[in-house]
Scaffold this motif. Sequence first.
Motif, short mmCIF file in Angstrom:
data_model
loop_
_atom_site.label_atom_id
_atom_site.label_comp_id
_atom_site.label_asym_id
_atom_site.label_seq_id
_atom_site.Cartn_x
_atom_site.Cartn_y
_atom_site.Cartn_z
N PRO A 6 9.61 36.28 -5.64
CA PRO A 6 9.33 35.56 -4.75
C PRO A 6 10.44 35.70 -3.49
N PRO A 7 9.75 34.63 -2.70
CA PRO A 7 10.75 34.99 -1.11
C PRO A 7 11.91 34.26 -0.93
N THR A 8 12.27 33.45 -1.77
CA THR A 8 13.71 32.77 -2.22
C THR A 8 14.85 33.55 -3.32
N ALA A 9 14.36 34.91 -3.85
CA ALA A 9 14.99 35.46 -4.74
C ALA A 9 15.81 36.37 -3.78
N PRO A 10 17.11 36.66 -4.15
CA PRO A 10 18.12 37.64 -3.90
C PRO A 10 17.95 38.58 -4.00
N GLY A 11 17.94 40.01 -3.35
CA GLY A 11 17.69 41.42 -3.30
C GLY A 11 18.22 42.15 -4.39
N SER A 12 19.20 40.98 -4.89
CA SER A 12 19.78 41.30 -6.28
C SER A 12 20.70 40.52 -7.05
N GLY A 13 20.65 40.20 -8.44
CA GLY A 13 21.39 39.42 -8.97
C GLY A 13 20.81 37.93 -8.74
N ALA A 14 19.35 38.18 -8.95
CA ALA A 14 18.49 37.51 -9.19
C ALA A 14 18.43 37.07 -10.48
N PRO A 15 17.99 35.68 -10.83
CA PRO A 15 17.28 35.30 -12.48
C PRO A 15 15.87 35.84 -12.51
N ALA A 16 15.76 36.23 -13.31
CA ALA A 16 14.58 36.65 -14.00
C ALA A 16 13.58 35.73 -15.06
N LEU A 17 12.62 36.43 -15.70
CA LEU A 17 11.99 35.68 -16.36
C LEU A 17 10.61 36.89 -17.16
N VAL A 18 10.83 37.29 -18.09
CA VAL A 18 10.11 38.54 -18.88
C VAL A 18 8.70 37.58 -19.49
N TRP A 19 7.98 37.90 -18.77
CA TRP A 19 6.33 37.20 -18.28
C TRP A 19 5.27 37.48 -19.78
N PHE A 20 5.12 36.78 -20.44
CA PHE A 20 4.43 37.22 -21.34
C PHE A 20 2.98 36.63 -21.89
N HIS A 21 1.79 36.89 -21.32
CA HIS A 21 0.17 35.72 -20.62
C HIS A 21 0.10 35.87 -21.66
N GLY A 22 -1.50 35.18 -21.66
CA GLY A 22 -1.62 34.03 -22.26
C GLY A 22 -3.06 35.30 -22.91
N GLY A 23 -4.24 34.51 -24.18
CA GLY A 23 -5.24 34.85 -23.79
C GLY A 23 -5.36 35.60 -25.51
N GLY A 24 -4.57 34.49 -26.47
CA GLY A 24 -5.07 34.47 -28.02
C GLY A 24 -4.47 35.99 -28.28
N MET A 25 -3.86 36.79 -27.60
CA MET A 25 -3.31 38.18 -27.77
C MET A 25 -4.74 39.03 -28.51
N ILE A 26 -5.51 38.55 -27.90
CA ILE A 26 -7.11 39.79 -27.80
C ILE A 26 -7.26 40.24 -26.24
N MET A 27 -7.18 39.05 -25.50
CA MET A 27 -7.74 38.92 -23.81
C MET A 27 -6.69 38.94 -23.18
N GLY A 28 -6.92 39.27 -22.12
CA GLY A 28 -5.60 39.10 -20.99
C GLY A 28 -5.28 40.41 -20.69
N SER A 29 -5.01 40.52 -18.90
CA SER A 29 -4.04 41.59 -18.14
C SER A 29 -3.36 41.12 -17.63
N LEU A 30 -2.78 42.13 -16.71
CA LEU A 30 -1.93 42.12 -15.23
C LEU A 30 -2.83 41.15 -14.60
N ASP A 31 -3.81 41.68 -14.13
CA ASP A 31 -5.14 41.42 -13.36
C ASP A 31 -4.79 39.57 -13.21
N SER A 32 -6.19 39.96 -14.99
CA SER A 32 -6.19 38.02 -14.57
C SER A 32 -5.37 36.92 -14.69
N PHE A 33 -4.25 37.29 -14.84
CA PHE A 33 -2.94 36.29 -15.17
C PHE A 33 -2.11 36.58 -14.04
N ASP A 34 -2.19 37.32 -12.45
CA ASP A 34 -1.59 37.75 -11.41
C ASP A 34 -1.60 36.17 -11.09
N ARG A 35 -2.54 35.49 -11.05
CA ARG A 35 -1.81 34.69 -9.75
C ARG A 35 -1.15 33.44 -10.72
#
Length: 332
Positions: A80-109
């Motif tokens: 995001p624009p507010t994150a510094p170029g280095s040393g930023a916090p990070a979230l490893v994010w896992f999308h929903g979909g009941g473990m059977i559906m969902g993609s990087l595109d459908s959860f882009d928003r």
Amino acid sequence: MTDITHVESDVPLDVWDPDVAPMVERMRQSGATSFRTVGVQGVRNNLESIVRPTGPAMASVHDADCEGPGGPIPLRIYRPPTAPGSGAPALVWFHGGGMIMGSLDSFDRLARDVAAATGAVVVNVDYRLAPEHRYPAGHDDAYAALCWVNRHADQIGVDRARIGVGGDSAGGGLAAATALRSRDEHGPNICQQIMFYPGLERPVDRPSMRRFGNSAFLTVDDITWMKNLYLGDDPALDDEYGSPALATDLAGLPPAIVVTGFADPLRDGVEEYGRRLQDAGVPTAILRYPGVGHGFAMQTSTVARARTAMAEVGALAAARFSAGQADSTVSG
């Protein structure tokens, strides 16, 4: 698993937020059928076909891969624009979909919303899906992604001491399981875990499951079908990484934000997990939002209460990341 004694036939429209009720009415008029009836490919196609307005602008978005037990795991990294170029916090994010559906595109928003709200670099993980890849494939991919972000923190410009995990629905369950596994295996340090209405267990006879088990957004039958596709048909074989609610010891886990919607059948089980975290001494915020159901974090473009929830959860997460930065500075 306990059989559900009685599920209400429908959820009255007056339960829903004014922004949500018209959506529910449209779904009813369309004669929406169960996930099981539509089938795996059908629900995947339906999710991928939903057109959502583009989310918040990012300073950068780029795709990457990380090594996984079943081959490369696609990632999409949002800064995001507010994150510094280095040393930023990070979230490893896992999308929903009941473990059977969902993609990087459908959860882009949703990934963009989370990055903008938290100020963190979001690493969205395209883990393997069932039924082609049953448990523990998705869980193994989630943990591998956390380890990759930890190892490559300098290269992707994030602070190794401020890496969190999070997700919505099935992805929230993956976040909970990843936190458990990292604690048990003395893996990467996790600064916090953020769980929007996580899938933590098979259907259990709870008041929210009985009252909202025929919700327009998620039903008892949907949950049972998807859990069986991922975990298998025999609940006796489940373990705490597949069903985190089975974990008997929650002590020593990272601070948590647990989010539910009032009209979500998963609500009571999720909130019970939050209270168990609190009882185990884990700093945990349990936030329930009225008038919304399962999946409401995906509705920020149309539901004001979803936008409020995203802003409030983001502020709490940002405060935890700031505290982690202060702790790191002091210890350093």
